[in-house]
Design a protein around this motif. Structure first.
Motif, mmCIF file in Angstrom:
data_model
loop_
_atom_site.group_PDB
_atom_site.id
_atom_site.type_symbol
_atom_site.label_atom_id
_atom_site.label_comp_id
_atom_site.label_asym_id
_atom_site.label_seq_id
_atom_site.Cartn_x
_atom_site.Cartn_y
_atom_site.Cartn_z
ATOM 1 N N ALA A 49 -5.497 -3.331 2.073
ATOM 2 C CA ALA A 49 -6.047 -3.674 3.869
ATOM 3 C C ALA A 49 -6.016 -5.012 4.144
ATOM 4 O O ALA A 49 -6.330 -5.004 5.698
ATOM 5 N N GLY A 50 -5.161 -6.353 3.541
ATOM 6 C CA GLY A 50 -4.679 -7.953 4.005
ATOM 7 C C GLY A 50 -4.263 -7.811 5.757
ATOM 8 O O GLY A 50 -3.771 -6.200 5.701
ATOM 9 N N LEU A 51 -4.835 -8.641 6.123
ATOM 10 C CA LEU A 51 -4.005 -8.441 7.916
ATOM 11 C C LEU A 51 -2.534 -9.396 7.047
ATOM 12 O O LEU A 51 -1.807 -9.438 8.652
ATOM 13 N N SER B 63 -1.646 3.351 8.221
ATOM 14 C CA SER B 63 -1.684 4.492 7.852
ATOM 15 C C SER B 63 -0.002 4.807 7.396
ATOM 16 O O SER B 63 0.484 6.213 6.855
ATOM 17 N N ALA B 64 1.314 3.711 8.383
ATOM 18 C CA ALA B 64 2.520 4.306 7.093
ATOM 19 C C ALA B 64 2.187 4.087 5.825
ATOM 20 O O ALA B 64 3.464 4.894 5.167
ATOM 21 N N ILE B 65 1.802 3.408 5.712
ATOM 22 C CA ILE B 65 1.457 3.432 3.840
ATOM 23 C C ILE B 65 1.232 4.422 3.127
ATOM 24 O O ILE B 65 2.105 4.861 2.361
ATOM 25 N N THR C 71 4.093 -7.955 9.915
ATOM 26 C CA THR C 71 3.444 -7.923 9.875
ATOM 27 C C THR C 71 2.018 -7.162 10.903
ATOM 28 O O THR C 71 1.296 -6.626 10.989
ATOM 29 N N LYS C 72 3.324 -7.314 11.853
ATOM 30 C CA LYS C 72 1.839 -6.912 12.927
ATOM 31 C C LYS C 72 1.940 -5.416 13.340
ATOM 32 O O LYS C 72 0.936 -5.148 13.465
ATOM 33 N N ALA C 73 3.338 -4.829 13.053
ATOM 34 C CA ALA C 73 3.606 -3.490 13.081
ATOM 35 C C ALA C 73 3.323 -2.412 11.784
ATOM 36 O O ALA C 73 3.241 -1.149 11.446
ATOM 37 N N THR C 74 4.136 -3.622 10.390
ATOM 38 C CA THR C 74 4.229 -2.782 9.426
ATOM 39 C C THR C 74 3.958 -3.745 8.623
ATOM 40 O O THR C 74 3.625 -5.187 8.515
ATOM 41 N N PRO C 75 2.856 -2.959 7.780
ATOM 42 C CA PRO C 75 2.022 -3.183 6.325
ATOM 43 C C PRO C 75 2.773 -3.921 5.646
ATOM 44 O O PRO C 75 3.543 -3.840 5.154
ATOM 45 N N LYS C 76 2.183 -5.496 5.194
ATOM 46 C CA LYS C 76 3.084 -6.515 4.195
ATOM 47 C C LYS C 76 3.337 -6.097 3.581
ATOM 48 O O LYS C 76 4.537 -6.135 2.184
ATOM 49 N N PRO D 81 0.125 -5.610 -4.632
ATOM 50 C CA PRO D 81 1.430 -5.175 -4.739
ATOM 51 C C PRO D 81 2.170 -6.464 -3.989
ATOM 52 O O PRO D 81 3.833 -6.638 -4.420
ATOM 53 N N ASP D 82 1.802 -7.899 -3.396
ATOM 54 C CA ASP D 82 2.682 -8.295 -2.862
ATOM 55 C C ASP D 82 2.911 -9.454 -4.584
ATOM 56 O O ASP D 82 3.451 -10.855 -3.989
#
Ligand code: UTP
Length: 298
Positions: free
Chosen positions: A14-16, A64-66, A24-29, A136-137
């Motif tokens: 859920a991080g920024l 939600s892409a995740i 990561t503005k529109a794509t989750p890291k 995950p990172d």
């Protein structure tokens, strides 16, 4: 026997991801790819190999892409098959979590109040027994999955909390939580403390904690009690450290190679590492990096 001890894996996603803006503005890291595979996929594969039953993703409504990535997409697979890409369709099915084999849950952390807070959000959904937390990172590559190694070692550690540990150069300790070491036996380290981001001079050791944890159930009460720490966030390491007297703490020196894919440098290193193992990238690596032996003048 360690089999089946750890039934739940929690994936805080859920991080920024501010270090990767604007990507990561529109794509989750967690969906950024290393070559062609998103970080979250490596984490899922590791949890699956380790035999967990339930996977809980602590996410944010904007990410939600995740959800779309981790679950099966029958329509996309049908389209691929219609277009003669049956192999790709099969690969997508294998990568997606099979809901007949695993419980999958998405829990929302509406505000990124810290990693500890994210783990606490999963509290009401975990199965009995210790839980695994996978960041995950932190990509850990090797012949054996880091979580599988940790679960196999967990019964021998005599602690409720077991964290993944790796030796780092002393001048890098201030980027990590660092273990205070009581004793060592092979890869297992008995710790009596953990210091967050110490200075190189004051660091109790060079054994840094990275993003794999097996935590006993006491962690949730500890997190609920935990006051905000560094950056005003509820820190997981603070709650683990606070519970050492009650639960005990051990570190496990895993065998794989870890890449900090939360940073651009770590992400590039991971890409180069994987590309170096695949002959399909030989030409491009030769062109950019490998020194060609030039004929010496006679
Ligand atoms: P990081 O601190 O590396 O991620 O958290 P971040 O905050 O998203 O990234 P930066 O520092 O701003 O670039 C490690 C993991 O914990 C999750 C992140 O999504 C990442 O997978 N996390 C972090 C949460 O789920 N919630 C939080 O409040 C903080």
């Amino acid at each position: 026997m360690s089999e089946g001890i750890v039934k739940t894996a929690i994936f805080p996603v859920a991080g920024l991801g501010t270090r990767f803006l604007p990507a990561t503005k529109a794509t989750p890291k967690e969906l950024l790819p290393v070559i062609d595979t998103p970080l979250i996929q490596y984490a899922i594969n590791e949890a699956r190999d380790a035999g967990v039953e339930r996977m809980i993703f602590v996410s944010h409504p904007s990410k939600s892409a995740i959800e779309r990535h981790v679950l099966d997409d029958k329509d996309l697979r049908a389209t691929l098959r219609e277009r003669g890409k049956a192999r790709l369709a099969r690969e997508l099915k294998e990568a997606a979590i099979d809901e007949d084999l695993h419980d999958v849950m998405f829990v929302m952390q509406d505000e990124p109040l810290g990693l500890g807070h994210a783990v606490l959000c999963a509290r009401d959904h975990v199965l009995p027994g210790p839980v695994a937390v996978i960041l995950p990172d932190d990509l850990i590559l090797g012949p054996k999955g880091c979580l599988s190694e940790m679960i196999a070692a967990y019964p021998t550690c005599d602690s409720g909390h077991l964290v993944a540990a790796m030796d780092v150069p002393r001048d890098e300790v201030s980027s990590y939580g660092v273990l205070s070491v009581l004793s060592r036996a092979g890869r297992m380290i008995k710790a009596n403390g953990m210091v967050e981001k110490p200075s190189p001079e004051k660091s109790p050791s060079t054994l840094a904690v990275v993003g794999r944890y097996i935590l006993d159930g006491s962690i949730f009460d500890a997190l609920a009690r935990q006051a905000p720490g560094v950056g005003g966030e509820i820190q997981l390491t603070d709650a683990i450290a606070a519970g050492i007297a009650e639960s005990g703490l051990s570190g496990f020196e895993f065998s794989g190679q870890r890449f900090d894919c939360g940073s651009k440098q770590g992400m590039l290193a991971a890409e180069l590492h994987l590309a170096g193992q695949d002959p399909a990238f030989d030409a491009v690596l030769d062109r950019f990096f490998r020194t060609q032996s030039s004929p010496t003048a006679a």
